[in-house]
Design a protein around this motif. Structure first.
Motif, PDB file in Angstrom:
ATOM      1  N   MET A 138       0.851  -1.177   0.000  1.00  0.00           N
ATOM      2  CA  MET A 138       0.000   0.000   0.000  1.00  0.00           C
ATOM      3  C   MET A 138       0.895   1.239   0.000  1.00  0.00           C
ATOM      4  O   MET A 138       1.847   1.316   0.769  1.00  0.00           O
ATOM      5  CB  MET A 138      -0.909  -0.010   1.226  1.00  0.00           C
ATOM      6  CG  MET A 138      -1.751   1.247   1.347  1.00  0.00           C
ATOM      7  SD  MET A 138      -2.826   1.219   2.775  1.00  0.00           S
ATOM      8  CE  MET A 138      -4.236   0.428   2.071  1.00  0.00           C
ATOM      9  N   PRO A 139       0.594   2.228  -0.867  1.00  0.00           N
ATOM     10  CA  PRO A 139       1.419   3.431  -0.902  1.00  0.00           C
ATOM     11  C   PRO A 139       1.310   4.224   0.401  1.00  0.00           C
ATOM     12  O   PRO A 139       0.267   4.228   1.051  1.00  0.00           O
ATOM     13  CB  PRO A 139       0.869   4.213  -2.083  1.00  0.00           C
ATOM     14  CG  PRO A 139      -0.453   3.630  -2.390  1.00  0.00           C
ATOM     15  CD  PRO A 139      -0.478   2.241  -1.839  1.00  0.00           C
ATOM     16  N   LYS A 140       2.397   4.894   0.728  1.00  0.00           N
ATOM     17  CA  LYS A 140       2.422   5.686   1.954  1.00  0.00           C
ATOM     18  C   LYS A 140       1.521   6.910   1.827  1.00  0.00           C
ATOM     19  O   LYS A 140       0.893   7.339   2.780  1.00  0.00           O
ATOM     20  CB  LYS A 140       3.857   6.098   2.255  1.00  0.00           C
ATOM     21  CG  LYS A 140       4.042   6.745   3.586  1.00  0.00           C
ATOM     22  CD  LYS A 140       5.505   6.982   3.875  1.00  0.00           C
ATOM     23  CE  LYS A 140       5.678   7.576   5.255  1.00  0.00           C
ATOM     24  NZ  LYS A 140       7.079   7.835   5.563  1.00  0.00           N
ATOM     25  N   TYR A 141       1.480   7.498   0.605  1.00  0.00           N
ATOM     26  CA  TYR A 141       0.660   8.678   0.360  1.00  0.00           C
ATOM     27  C   TYR A 141      -0.307   8.392  -0.768  1.00  0.00           C
ATOM     28  O   TYR A 141      -0.011   7.639  -1.677  1.00  0.00           O
ATOM     29  CB  TYR A 141       1.538   9.874  -0.013  1.00  0.00           C
ATOM     30  CG  TYR A 141       2.517  10.228   1.059  1.00  0.00           C
ATOM     31  CD1 TYR A 141       2.112  10.914   2.191  1.00  0.00           C
ATOM     32  CD2 TYR A 141       3.842   9.854   0.947  1.00  0.00           C
ATOM     33  CE1 TYR A 141       3.015  11.234   3.183  1.00  0.00           C
ATOM     34  CE2 TYR A 141       4.752  10.175   1.939  1.00  0.00           C
ATOM     35  CZ  TYR A 141       4.336  10.864   3.050  1.00  0.00           C
ATOM     36  OH  TYR A 141       5.230  11.167   4.031  1.00  0.00           O
ATOM     37  N   GLN A 142      -1.453   9.035  -0.726  1.00  0.00           N
ATOM     38  CA  GLN A 142      -2.462   8.835  -1.751  1.00  0.00           C
ATOM     39  C   GLN A 142      -2.852  10.201  -2.319  1.00  0.00           C
ATOM     40  O   GLN A 142      -3.129  11.135  -1.560  1.00  0.00           O
ATOM     41  CB  GLN A 142      -3.684   8.143  -1.168  1.00  0.00           C
ATOM     42  CG  GLN A 142      -4.773   7.896  -2.181  1.00  0.00           C
ATOM     43  CD  GLN A 142      -5.977   7.230  -1.558  1.00  0.00           C
ATOM     44  OE1 GLN A 142      -5.999   6.941  -0.366  1.00  0.00           O
ATOM     45  NE2 GLN A 142      -6.993   6.987  -2.358  1.00  0.00           N
ATOM     46  N   LEU A 143      -2.846  10.335  -3.649  1.00  0.00           N
ATOM     47  CA  LEU A 143      -3.257  11.566  -4.300  1.00  0.00           C
ATOM     48  C   LEU A 143      -4.760  11.734  -4.143  1.00  0.00           C
ATOM     49  O   LEU A 143      -5.535  10.875  -4.546  1.00  0.00           O
ATOM     50  CB  LEU A 143      -2.884  11.525  -5.782  1.00  0.00           C
ATOM     51  CG  LEU A 143      -3.271  12.741  -6.613  1.00  0.00           C
ATOM     52  CD1 LEU A 143      -2.500  13.967  -6.149  1.00  0.00           C
ATOM     53  CD2 LEU A 143      -2.999  12.470  -8.083  1.00  0.00           C
TER      54      LEU A 143
END
Length: 74
Positions: free
Chosen positions: A1-6
């Motif tokens: 899972m990405p650390k940041y989400q746009l």
């Protein structure tokens, strides 16, 4: 899972960078967004300097476009 989400993407009209005299190790980046909102972030000055060096290298390494003439564009 990405650390940041746009969450959303908005174009910027302008960017200003300031380094406060009382905080010389911090850079304050302020964007005026296309939807007239402002976004301001503070980052360590070394991070800004590192980014600028990387950008300069990328520009220097980019191939030049030969034979490109604006007068021939429609």
């Amino acid at each position: 899972m990405p650390k940041y989400q746009l969450l959303r993407q908005v174009k910027a009209k302008s960017l200003t960078v300031k380094i406060p005299k009382n905080e010389p190790n911090t850079a304050r980046l302020s964007w005026l967004l296309a939807n007239e909102e402002f976004l301001t972030v503070e980052i360590p000055r070394y991070a800004l300097e590192r980014f600028m060096v990387q950008a300069k290298r990328a520009i220097e390494e980019a191939p030049l476009i030969s034979g490109f003439d604006l007068s021939t564009r429609p």
